[in-house]
Design a protein around this motif. Structure first.
Motif, PDB file in Angstrom:
ATOM      1  N   GLU A 175      -3.724   3.167   4.612  1.00  0.00           N
ATOM      2  CA  GLU A 175      -3.847   1.765   4.202  1.00  0.00           C
ATOM      3  C   GLU A 175      -2.564   0.990   4.514  1.00  0.00           C
ATOM      4  OE1 GLU A 175      -4.920   1.944   0.095  1.00  0.00           O
ATOM      5  OE2 GLU A 175      -6.921   2.747   0.509  1.00  0.00           O
ATOM      6  N   LYS A 230       0.822  -1.220   0.000  1.00  0.00           N
ATOM      7  CA  LYS A 230       0.000   0.000   0.000  1.00  0.00           C
ATOM      8  C   LYS A 230       0.854   1.269   0.000  1.00  0.00           C
ATOM      9  CE  LYS A 230      -3.825  -2.392   0.362  1.00  0.00           C
ATOM     10  NZ  LYS A 230      -4.690  -2.567  -0.821  1.00  0.00           N
ATOM     11  N   THR A 250      -7.054   1.074  11.473  1.00  0.00           N
ATOM     12  CA  THR A 250      -7.638   1.173  10.139  1.00  0.00           C
ATOM     13  C   THR A 250      -7.371   2.537   9.517  1.00  0.00           C
ATOM     14  OG1 THR A 250      -9.750   2.007  10.952  1.00  0.00           O
ATOM     15  CG2 THR A 250      -9.495  -0.395  10.809  1.00  0.00           C
ATOM     16  N   ALA A 251      -7.382   2.545   8.185  1.00  0.00           N
ATOM     17  CA  ALA A 251      -7.225   3.798   7.438  1.00  0.00           C
ATOM     18  C   ALA A 251      -8.359   4.769   7.788  1.00  0.00           C
ATOM     19  CB  ALA A 251      -7.218   3.505   5.943  1.00  0.00           C
ATOM     20  N   GLU A 300      -2.803   0.085   8.072  1.00  0.00           N
ATOM     21  CA  GLU A 300      -3.780  -0.993   8.215  1.00  0.00           C
ATOM     22  C   GLU A 300      -3.163  -2.329   7.786  1.00  0.00           C
ATOM     23  OE1 GLU A 300      -8.300  -1.998   6.625  1.00  0.00           O
ATOM     24  OE2 GLU A 300      -7.722   0.095   6.981  1.00  0.00           O
ATOM     25  N   GLU A 301      -2.426  -2.299   6.675  1.00  0.00           N
ATOM     26  CA  GLU A 301      -1.760  -3.514   6.181  1.00  0.00           C
ATOM     27  C   GLU A 301      -0.721  -4.017   7.179  1.00  0.00           C
ATOM     28  OE1 GLU A 301       0.870  -4.931   2.271  1.00  0.00           O
ATOM     29  OE2 GLU A 301       0.569  -2.788   2.647  1.00  0.00           O
TER      30      GLU A 301
END
Length: 481
Positions: free
Chosen positions: A201, A196, A212-213, A204-205
């Motif tokens: 993101e 990402k 979370t984004a 989050e990844e």
């Protein structure tokens, strides 16, 4: 040269050319006022030695003992660096080191009754043990003090290396193009890979969805360039539960404006952890601009010996720079067959050969470049930890070239983060160095301490992923004028 798919890149001029201009002097005046009343010791944990690439006159400690941290706290400077070199560690080693560091920081801060900020300085191309490092720091400091962290600031902008964050997407510049970080060779790193480019993101990844984004706070270029200090401060005051703050930036002024709002939020009681590239440290540490270093400043003790250049980094940019360096007619080149690491006896013979040849050439006044195989050792899928351990053995061998030298080179250049860290701490035995400044943008220089193998030598720490293809050659030519 690095080739980028045309669907993945944007012209830098188009992205960066339409951003609102701001009065930089007004911003600097506001920043100076905020920093003067911040009154916190800033401790930068550097996962390789290249993180000092924007500062000067700052101490770097190569261990995290209570004694070293106490010395850092007692300095007049508001900021000091601790070199962790954790990008060369396994996850388990990284966790242990950061527990120890955070415990010692909390202990010293309590003893000296001093507030502090911890910055985890990571790679501007997003590689490294993230989020492990900042989460361990947060949990350990909270467990050993009254501090409770509200959020984590993510700011990988690094102008000197062509790293920009626009519309929450982090870019790496390749000549006139900006390429989303997730589309570059750096994102394909076998140990620290990611997909990402949008920083929300990316978090989050890397956190497996724990952050979370959607829950991240985004500091936009529009609010920064309109000098909406109050609005940005209010955004920061709303951050809770260690959620992330993504800072967009294309120039130092964006970081300066953000830090003004950040200081206001911290004075209101908010506590943040930081994961940043090198730009934030310069700004929050109040470090002034400084011209690039000259040869006269760099070589403090002239010898009749040659210089030593060690190339360990395997990124494409380093290999391209090495090829250009090879066109120099005043340098002797020695290829070090590091793939022999799989055959210990042959590997030792190879190490001895390289050291003996290097020593003789430097003694005779020749400048020497020792470079490792350009093909990275590949043990196959699922062998990341094994590869990392072998890379440590290779780095130890490169380090031993310096450690076993009996002749003082005129200077030492180390190419690559892990390489330069090991050479500094193990080969040169540096306990505390002073950052002299930069020889080229983003390329820092240490003056080694009195305790080191070669006291006061100019040690040039050349990141693997910084500069144009000619920059390594240009740097060496400055040193050999």
């Amino acid at each position: 040269m690095t080739t980028i798919n045309s669907t993945e890149k944007r012209l830098a001029e188009e992205v960066l050319g339409n951003i609102q201009v701001v009065d930089t002097q007004t911003v600097k005046d506001m920043l100076e006022k905020e920093l003067a009343s911040l009154n916190k010791k800033i401790i930068v944990l550097d996962d390789d030695p290249t993180g000092v690439q924007t500062v000067h006159g700052v101490s770097v400690y190569t261990d995290w003992s209570v004694d070293s941290i106490e010395k850092g706290f007692q300095e007049e400077n508001s900021m000091f660096f601790i070199l962790t070199n954790s990008r060369g560690f396994t996850a388990a080693e990284t966790k242990k080191a950061h527990i120890d560091i955070a415990t010692n920081i909390a202990e010293v801060a309590k003893k000296q009754n001093k507030e502090f900020i911890v910055i985890s300085r990571g790679d501007s191309t997003l590689r490294g043990h993230y989020p492990l490092e900042t989460e361990v720091l947060k949990d350990t400091i909270e467990g050993h003090s009254d501090l409770q962290y509200d959020g984590e600031v993510i700011i990988p902008f690094f102008k000197e290396g062509g790293r920009f964050t626009v519309d929450n997407i982090h870019y790496v510049q390749y000549e006139e193009y900006l390429v989303p970080a997730g589309e570059t060779e750096f994102a394909k790193d076998r140990t620290f890979g990611y997909t990402k480019s949008h920083l929300g993101e990316y978090v989050e990844e890397k956190s497996d969805g724990r952050f979370t984004a959607e829950n991240a706070t985004y500091i936009s270029l529009e609010s920064l360039r309109s000098l909406d200090i109050e609005g940005i401060t209010n955004q920061l005051l709303q951050v809770t539960d260690f959620n992330k703050v993504v800072v967009n930036a294309v120039d130092y002024v964006d970081v300066e404006i953000f830090v003004i709002a950040l200081a206001k939020a911290m004075k209101s009681g908010k506590q943040f952890m930081f994961r940043s590239a090198a730009a934030l440290t310069k700004v929050i540490g109040g470090v002034s601009d400084k011209a690039l270093l000259t040869r006269e400043e760099l070589i403090q003790e002239e010898t009749n010996h040659g210089g030593l250049i060690l190339v360990g980094s395997h990124v494409k940019k380093t290999t391209e720079q090495l090829e250009v360096l090879k066109t120099s007619d005043f340098i002797e080149f020695i290829e070090f067959n590091t793939h022999l690491v799989l055959q210990p006896e042959k590997f030792q013979v190879e190490i001895d050969r390289v050291i003996s040849t290097t020593e003789d050439l430097i003694q005779s006044g020749k400048t020497v470049t020792v470079y490792t195989n350009r093909e990275r050792l590949d043990l196959g899928e699922g062998k990341n930890e094994e590869e990392l351990k072998l890379s440590v053995k290779i780095s130890d061998a490169v380090t031993s070239i310096v450690g076993r030298l009996t002749v003082r080179p005129n200077y030492i250049v180390a190419k690559g983060g892990i390489t330069s860290s090991d050479i500094g701490t193990k080969g040169l035995e540096v306990k505390r160095a002073t950052v002299a400044g930069q020889i080229q943008p983003g390329i820092p220089v240490w003056y080694t301490g009195e305790e080191s193998k070669f006291p006061g030598i100019a040690y040039i720490i050349f990141p693997g992923n910084v500069g144009a293809v000619t920059t390594l050659k240009d740097t060496v030519e400055i040193l050999n004028k």
